[in-house]
Design an enzyme around this catalytic site. Structure first.
Site, PDB file in Angstrom:
ATOM      1  N   HIS A 153       0.851  -1.210   0.000  1.00 48.51           N
ATOM      2  CA  HIS A 153       0.000   0.000   0.000  1.00 48.51           C
ATOM      3  C   HIS A 153       0.882   1.255   0.000  1.00 48.51           C
ATOM      4  O   HIS A 153       0.870   2.062   0.936  1.00 48.51           O
ATOM      5  CB  HIS A 153      -0.866  -0.070   1.261  1.00 48.51           C
ATOM      6  CG  HIS A 153      -2.018   0.872   1.360  1.00 48.51           C
ATOM      7  ND1 HIS A 153      -1.914   2.233   1.197  1.00 48.51           N
ATOM      8  CD2 HIS A 153      -3.310   0.641   1.638  1.00 48.51           C
ATOM      9  CE1 HIS A 153      -3.102   2.784   1.384  1.00 48.51           C
ATOM     10  NE2 HIS A 153      -3.971   1.838   1.651  1.00 48.51           N
ATOM     11  N   GLU A 203      -0.851   1.266  -5.289  1.00 46.85           N
ATOM     12  CA  GLU A 203      -0.677   0.012  -4.556  1.00 46.85           C
ATOM     13  C   GLU A 203      -0.671  -1.192  -5.490  1.00 46.85           C
ATOM     14  O   GLU A 203      -1.508  -1.290  -6.386  1.00 46.85           O
ATOM     15  CB  GLU A 203      -1.810  -0.130  -3.541  1.00 46.85           C
ATOM     16  CG  GLU A 203      -1.975   1.128  -2.693  1.00 46.85           C
ATOM     17  CD  GLU A 203      -3.282   1.151  -1.922  1.00 46.85           C
ATOM     18  OE1 GLU A 203      -3.772   0.081  -1.533  1.00 46.85           O
ATOM     19  OE2 GLU A 203      -3.829   2.250  -1.721  1.00 46.85           O
TER      20      GLU A 203
HETATM   21  O1  TA6 Z   1      -6.164   1.505  -0.433  1.00 47.31           O
HETATM   22  C1  TA6 Z   1      -7.147   2.439  -0.267  1.00 47.31           C
HETATM   23  C2  TA6 Z   1      -7.834   2.203   1.059  1.00 47.31           C
HETATM   24  O2  TA6 Z   1      -8.350   0.908   1.130  1.00 47.31           O
HETATM   25  C3  TA6 Z   1      -8.883   3.299   1.261  1.00 47.31           C
HETATM   26  O3  TA6 Z   1     -10.197   2.828   1.132  1.00 47.31           O
HETATM   27  C4  TA6 Z   1      -8.532   3.930   2.580  1.00 47.31           C
HETATM   28  O4  TA6 Z   1      -9.350   3.577   3.596  1.00 47.31           O
HETATM   29  C5  TA6 Z   1      -7.078   3.537   2.750  1.00 47.31           C
HETATM   30  O5  TA6 Z   1      -6.878   2.310   2.123  1.00 47.31           O
HETATM   31  C6  TA6 Z   1      -6.469   3.571   4.133  1.00 47.31           C
HETATM   32  O6  TA6 Z   1      -6.907   2.539   4.943  1.00 47.31           O
HETATM   33  P1  TA6 Z   1      -6.487   2.505   6.477  1.00 47.31           P
HETATM   34  O7  TA6 Z   1      -7.091   1.232   7.028  1.00 47.31           O
HETATM   35  O8  TA6 Z   1      -4.989   2.480   6.530  1.00 47.31           O
HETATM   36  O9  TA6 Z   1      -7.052   3.753   7.103  1.00 47.31           O
END
Ligand code: TA6
Length: 294
Positions: A163, A262
């Site tokens: 990510h 990602e």
């Molecule tokens: O990758 C995008 C995502 O899934 C978004 O929907 C957003 O919530 C982000 O990741 C961050 O997630 P987190 O659980 O680290 O707050």
């Protein structure tokens, strides 16, 4: 953050040191090719800066570095699922303490290998045995490979994402290429050949991305190239203003200087029989933007 000033816990070589960063132990690499910081909590890369470049990996100024919560920024390891398909969101690997397996170094850079295996804690969330290895190559480019091996006697099914939070000068000035035309947003499958606009919250799962995705950043005068493998999607995320304000570990204006690209398997579609393995990877590099296109 000045990575040169972190308190030292132990010295592995003149280029690789274990340091304390608030509540977490980090592997600090200071090498003629690049500097990096890797947290053992979460197996989480926090910093990557090739010599002579701006830092490439974005870390929130308000990131929780206590070692009790997932870290905002860097490269969180989402495993064994991506998103909120199950709890905790993005799986548990980013909340576990990883082990330093080994490190190697030469004139070209440093390779660090971290591992995470199943434990009583992981079995209470996901009842399978596994072995994860995170291989991180720190050189002119950053190569990250997440190797999942099924050590259970049953087939396992999982998803994953690297990510990555990338540092950019100004979200309103960057553009992205290579993501493709098909994406899932708000549970809808959309096809669009329009250029991506960064003028609001964006949270998309691109289902047919090119291998190579690029972020063009005219203010930093650089082009970030992201080469993904072993993935079935590329996720693009920027929380924009309102969501940034609502996240306790993000500055109100944090969204302006980051974008997530990602390397993901978003739908738990990887099946591994006992002893089989899967590799999910991302390779990130930076080039001078203006000189390459002229
Ligand atoms: O990758 C995008 C995502 O899934 C978004 O929907 C957003 O919530 C982000 O990741 C961050 O997630 P987190 O659980 O680290 O707050």
């Amino acid at each position: 953050m000045d990575i040169n000033r972190l308190p030292i816990i132990s010295v592995l070589s003149d280029k690789v040191t274990i340091c304390q960063l608030e509540g977490i132990a980090v592997i600090r690499v200071i090498h003629p090719k690049a500097n990096a910081l890797i947290s053992l909590f979460g197996g989480h890369i926090l910093h990557f800066q090739p010599q002579g470049c701006e830092n490439i990996i974005w870390l929130s100024k308000k990131a929780d570095l206590s070692g009790t919560k997932a870290i905002r920024g860097g490269i969180p390891i989402c495993w064994p699922w991506f998103g909120k398909i199950e709890q905790p969101a993005h799986g548990f690997a980013r909340n576990c303490q990883w082990e330093l397996n080994q490190h190697r170094e030469n004139q070209q850079g440093v390779i660090v290998s971290l591992t995470l295996c199943d434990s009583k804690k992981t079995h209470s969330i996901w009842p399978y045995s596994f072995h994860l290895e995170l291989q991180i190559e720190i050189s002119d480019t950053l190569n990250v490979s997440l190797i999942t091996t099924n050590t259970d006697n049953k087939t396992i099914q999982f998803g994953a994402a690297l990510h990555t939070y990338l540092t950019i000068a100004d979200i309103t000035q960057v553009s992205a290429t290579g993501l493709g035309q098909n994406y899932i947003e708000n549970n809808q499958l959309i096809t669009s050949s329009n250029n991506i606009k960064f003028d609001d919250e964006i949270d998309r799962i691109y289902t047919h991305p090119d291998k190579l995705i690029q972020i063009l950043d005219p203010i930093f005068n650089r082009k970030l190239s992201i080469l993904n493998n072993g993935n079935n999607a590329a996720v693009l995320w920027n929380p924009w203003q309102e969501l940034s304000k609502n996240m306790p570990d993000m500055n109100d204006d944090g969204y302006k200087t980051m974008v997530c690209i990602e390397s993901a398997n978003y739908d738990k579609s990887i099946l591994l029989k006992p002893d089989e393995y899967h590799v999910l990877s991302t390779q990130i590099s930076s080039d001078n933007f203006i000189s390459k296109i002229s």
